[in-house]
Each structure stands twice: as structure tokens, then as C-alpha cells.
Write an enzyme that holds these catalytic residues in place. Sequence first.
Site, PDB file in Angstrom:
ATOM      1  N   GLY A   1       7.371   5.769   7.801  1.00 41.15           N
ATOM      2  CA  GLY A   1       6.535   6.958   7.863  1.00 41.15           C
ATOM      3  C   GLY A   1       6.761   7.708   9.156  1.00 41.15           C
ATOM      4  O   GLY A   1       7.814   7.594   9.798  1.00 41.15           O
ATOM      5  N   SER A   2       5.776   8.459   9.557  1.00 40.67           N
ATOM      6  CA  SER A   2       5.914   9.318  10.732  1.00 40.67           C
ATOM      7  C   SER A   2       5.870   8.511  12.024  1.00 40.67           C
ATOM      8  O   SER A   2       5.281   7.427  12.093  1.00 40.67           O
ATOM      9  CB  SER A   2       4.804  10.369  10.752  1.00 40.67           C
ATOM     10  OG  SER A   2       3.558   9.774  11.075  1.00 40.67           O
ATOM     11  N   THR A   3       6.477   9.072  13.061  1.00 39.40           N
ATOM     12  CA  THR A   3       6.478   8.415  14.362  1.00 39.40           C
ATOM     13  C   THR A   3       5.077   8.256  14.947  1.00 39.40           C
ATOM     14  O   THR A   3       4.746   7.181  15.479  1.00 39.40           O
ATOM     15  CB  THR A   3       7.409   9.153  15.326  1.00 39.40           C
ATOM     16  OG1 THR A   3       8.751   9.084  14.811  1.00 39.40           O
ATOM     17  CG2 THR A   3       7.378   8.532  16.708  1.00 39.40           C
TER      18      THR A   3
ATOM     19  N   LYS B   1       0.853  -1.187   0.000  1.00 43.56           N
ATOM     20  CA  LYS B   1       0.000   0.000   0.000  1.00 43.56           C
ATOM     21  C   LYS B   1       0.890   1.239   0.000  1.00 43.56           C
ATOM     22  O   LYS B   1       1.512   1.584   1.006  1.00 43.56           O
ATOM     23  CB  LYS B   1      -0.937   0.057   1.207  1.00 43.56           C
ATOM     24  CG  LYS B   1      -2.074   1.085   0.994  1.00 43.56           C
ATOM     25  CD  LYS B   1      -2.599   1.685   2.270  1.00 43.56           C
ATOM     26  CE  LYS B   1      -1.770   2.803   2.805  1.00 43.56           C
ATOM     27  NZ  LYS B   1      -1.815   4.048   1.984  1.00 43.56           N
TER      28      LYS B   1
ATOM     29  N   GLY C   1       3.506   5.403  13.214  1.00 42.74           N
ATOM     30  CA  GLY C   1       4.232   4.203  13.605  1.00 42.74           C
ATOM     31  C   GLY C   1       3.833   3.694  14.975  1.00 42.74           C
ATOM     32  O   GLY C   1       3.746   2.477  15.207  1.00 42.74           O
TER      33      GLY C   1
ATOM     34  N   GLU D   1      10.846  17.233  14.102  1.00 46.71           N
ATOM     35  CA  GLU D   1      11.142  16.964  12.698  1.00 46.71           C
ATOM     36  C   GLU D   1      10.287  17.870  11.819  1.00 46.71           C
ATOM     37  O   GLU D   1       9.062  17.832  11.876  1.00 46.71           O
ATOM     38  CB  GLU D   1      10.868  15.491  12.361  1.00 46.71           C
ATOM     39  CG  GLU D   1      11.255  15.137  10.938  1.00 46.71           C
ATOM     40  CD  GLU D   1      11.078  13.668  10.635  1.00 46.71           C
ATOM     41  OE1 GLU D   1      11.915  13.108   9.901  1.00 46.71           O
ATOM     42  OE2 GLU D   1      10.097  13.075  11.124  1.00 46.71           O
TER      43      GLU D   1
END
Length: 502
Positions: free
Chosen positions: A251-253, A199, A256, A406
Amino acid sequence: MTLLTDDLVAAMRDRHREAAAGLPYTRVTGHRIGGVETTATSPVTSPVVDPATGEEWGAVPEAYEAVVDAAVAAARAAQPQWAARAPSERADLLRRMADAVERRADALSITNTLENGSPVSETAGAAANAASILRVFASLAAHLETGDVRAFPTGGAETVVAQDPIGVAALIAPWNFPINLVVIKLAPALVAGCAVVIKPAGPTPLSIRFLLDAADEAGIPPGVINLITGEGATGELLVRHPGIDKVAFTGSTPVGRRIAAACGELLRPVTLELGGKSTALVLPDADLDAMSKGLIRSSMRNTGQTCYISTRLVTTPDRYDELVDMVTATVAAAPVGDPLDPATVFGPVATLAQRDRVRGYIRAGVAEGARATVGGDVPEPIPGGAFVAPTVFADVTPDMTIAREEIFGPVITLLRADSIDAAVDIANDTPFGLGGIVFGGDEDVAFRIARRMDTGSVGVNMFASNHYAPFGGRHDSGLGVEYGLEGLAAYLTPQSVHRRVR
């Protein structure tokens, strides 16, 4: 810094429309499941928007529950026969796939650039890098055909340790490097004998199709690689599907963490490569002229949309002003413009939402007292486009928002440290731990300092990914690693068979 004129904007829009018109994939109505394009369309579609112009040029369907079920079922049906093939045979097919990917380099590059705004100077290498990853993992297949027999410490018996494919893997990729951040998952999964469901991220659903075309040309069996498109809801359906045995996500924390929670609840193995706030330490004997030549790639690559880049530069007071001058001049001289122009260094960021997020950080930097030596809170160069003025901040302190969070855009921060020990402390004073660099004239000293940095990867006067070596983050930057034998092991499950020695 030169912003684009109205005439250049109009020419760019014409160029991008012409480029999109020549691509094989623009408005797609189905998913790739079991080796075929599905004919049933989803009730909801997602637009594909060119971030440089703000114009919609493509669309894909969003996978609903029945589509996810079908993709997982196809993978489960194909996986046993794929696993039954010898690792060396699977490796041969990966090598053929690598060749086929390289033959699609031009169309893949243009599609990628129109999806996320990455300059062609970046995307032109995506096919070659993907092919390299495929070939590296193909070369590791021999490790799966080597016997592993371990003696009992008390004698009289031994254990044969076998490695089996973990099963069906869900591969979920981000939008900043939509090809390579799939392939670093796909290649080890295939060599291990897993089937997969991919995906891609919502903004970048089309360039990935060239990988499936290459797999078909190589002769990888139908159903081994399946592709569904959609937004976060589709990803959640896939992560929680009972037919998935392994999840790999970049991907982003925050996302995640949610995936990790779901996999923990399901006792499902997961690899997470997440965010970063990496630091480059500039030692007193560093060669700033040499450093300037690689500065953009090491600290602002892909318009700052790279997880491991060192966006915080820390040095001692005796080199600080000189470093500020070098960084300011280097960034100011880098062209901002049409990402289809090979001379462009900084294109747009991937979406309007990302543009607004990055500009919010720039405003926060100004409000908290940082000094913008180039860029700053200026209007975007192109109306409707997702451009952000590349920005260098001096006089940054470790407690500022721009020094801790970030940003994921073309923003770089410069901090002072009283000593090298204090600089190391600043580098390690972050919840992240993904990348880092030490610049210094004495590379032995720089290496010893690099070993003191609490991060998954560190470079000495450079930063690069070695496809044979593990890459992964510590702390909030992720779980597990990719690349190398360690990355291959993430798609394997061991079995120990104990027997007496005759």
C-alpha cells in the site's frame, strides 16, 4: 482523445448493472472464519461502489474487535496441523488451488473490474497470474525438504539449520491489484506452513472471495485461510493483535510507516511493499517505435495505478522532442471508456477521492509550468464516474511536484537531462526505489546503466515481474521482498541445532 457520449454512458450503466446481477458475491453479510461464513453481522457495513458509474452494487461488513479475535483464533487453531504436513503435501494443495482459481477467471475478472475500474483487458489475466504464483511457490517446496548441515569452522561439530513456519500471518492488500497482491503473500505463507488472516482493501472486498472458494475446492483445511473485511481501523486491529506473528502489507508509504512503527514496537516481522516514483531512462540509441508498443504497460499500466511503473521518462536533448511526440501520440490514441469493454485501455481510477487527488496533481503540474501535450485539467468524461483524462506533461523539471510525488493515476512526465550521467542522477534523486527501465539499442550498455540505478528492480527495454526472482523496494518503497526463495524466507524462522560430529 475521445470522451464518452451520454448514450455511451447510459449503455455502460446498463451493462454494469447486468454484470453485477450475475455475480455470486454482491451484498455479503459475514466474514470467512474457520472455513465457514459467519452468521453474526457487523453493526457497520461498507458499500462497494462501481467507479465507472458511481453506483453502489455491493456491500460488506466491517470487522470489529471480536471478529478479528475470532479470525486470529481460527488461524492459530489450524496452523499447527497445517505446519505438520510435509511441504510437498502443502505444495500439492496449492497446485489444486491454482487450477480452481483459473476455473473462476471470468467471474473474478468482472468482480474486480466493478470494484476498482480496472479494464477487463487487465483483470482477465488476474486468475492466470495468481495461478502461476501459486504454482511457482509450490515448486519451491522442495527447498524446505532439503537438509542444511553446516560444519563448525574449528571442526568437531556441525549445525543443522531447520526452517520453521513463522506462525500466523496478517496479509493486508491494496485495491489496485486485489488478487495478485494477496497471492504473492498467500502462496509463500501457505507453502511455509503458516495460517493467515486476509484483510483486503476497503474498495475491493469481494473478488478475494474467489480465492477462498478455490482453496476450499482444493482441500486446504478450514481455518488455514481466513478473511475479514473493513477499513483502516480493522487493519490496525489486525496488525496489533497479539496472536499475529508476521505482517505483510502492500500500500501507500504513509500507511506503511505506521505499520512499521507498530511492528517495531511489537518486535513483529513485517514485509512492506510501498509506493514508487520510478524512472525510464531513454538512451540516445533507443528504438522509440519499439518503445511505444509497450509504453502504456510500462508507464501507465492499470490507468496509472501501479506502484512500480516508470511514470518519469528522462532523455537527452537530442531525443527529447521526438520522445514527446511519440508519448503524446501513443497516449492520445489509447481508448478511454467502459472498463468492461475489452478495447478500453484507460478506465476510471478506483474511487472519487482518487480522481480528485489525481486531478489535483494535474492542476499542480499546470500551475508549476509543465506543458500538457494531451489531457490536462479537463472535466471528467462521465458525470458521477471516477474518470481522469490521461495526461502527458512535457517541459517537466526535477523539482516539480508531479516529478517527485507518486500520483497513482494516468499521468506521465517527460524530463530533459544534459547527459546520461545526469539522467541517472535524476532517476536516483527520489526518496523511492521500486522500479525502473532503461531503453537503449545496445543492451549491454543499457544493462550497465541499469545497474547504476538505485532501485529494487530494473528492466532493460521492458519491465516484468519474475515470480522466481525477488521483488521489493529500497528506501521509502518498502522493507523486505516478495517472490522467489527470498519471498518464501519471509514466512520462515530458522533454528540452528548444534551437535558434535561422531
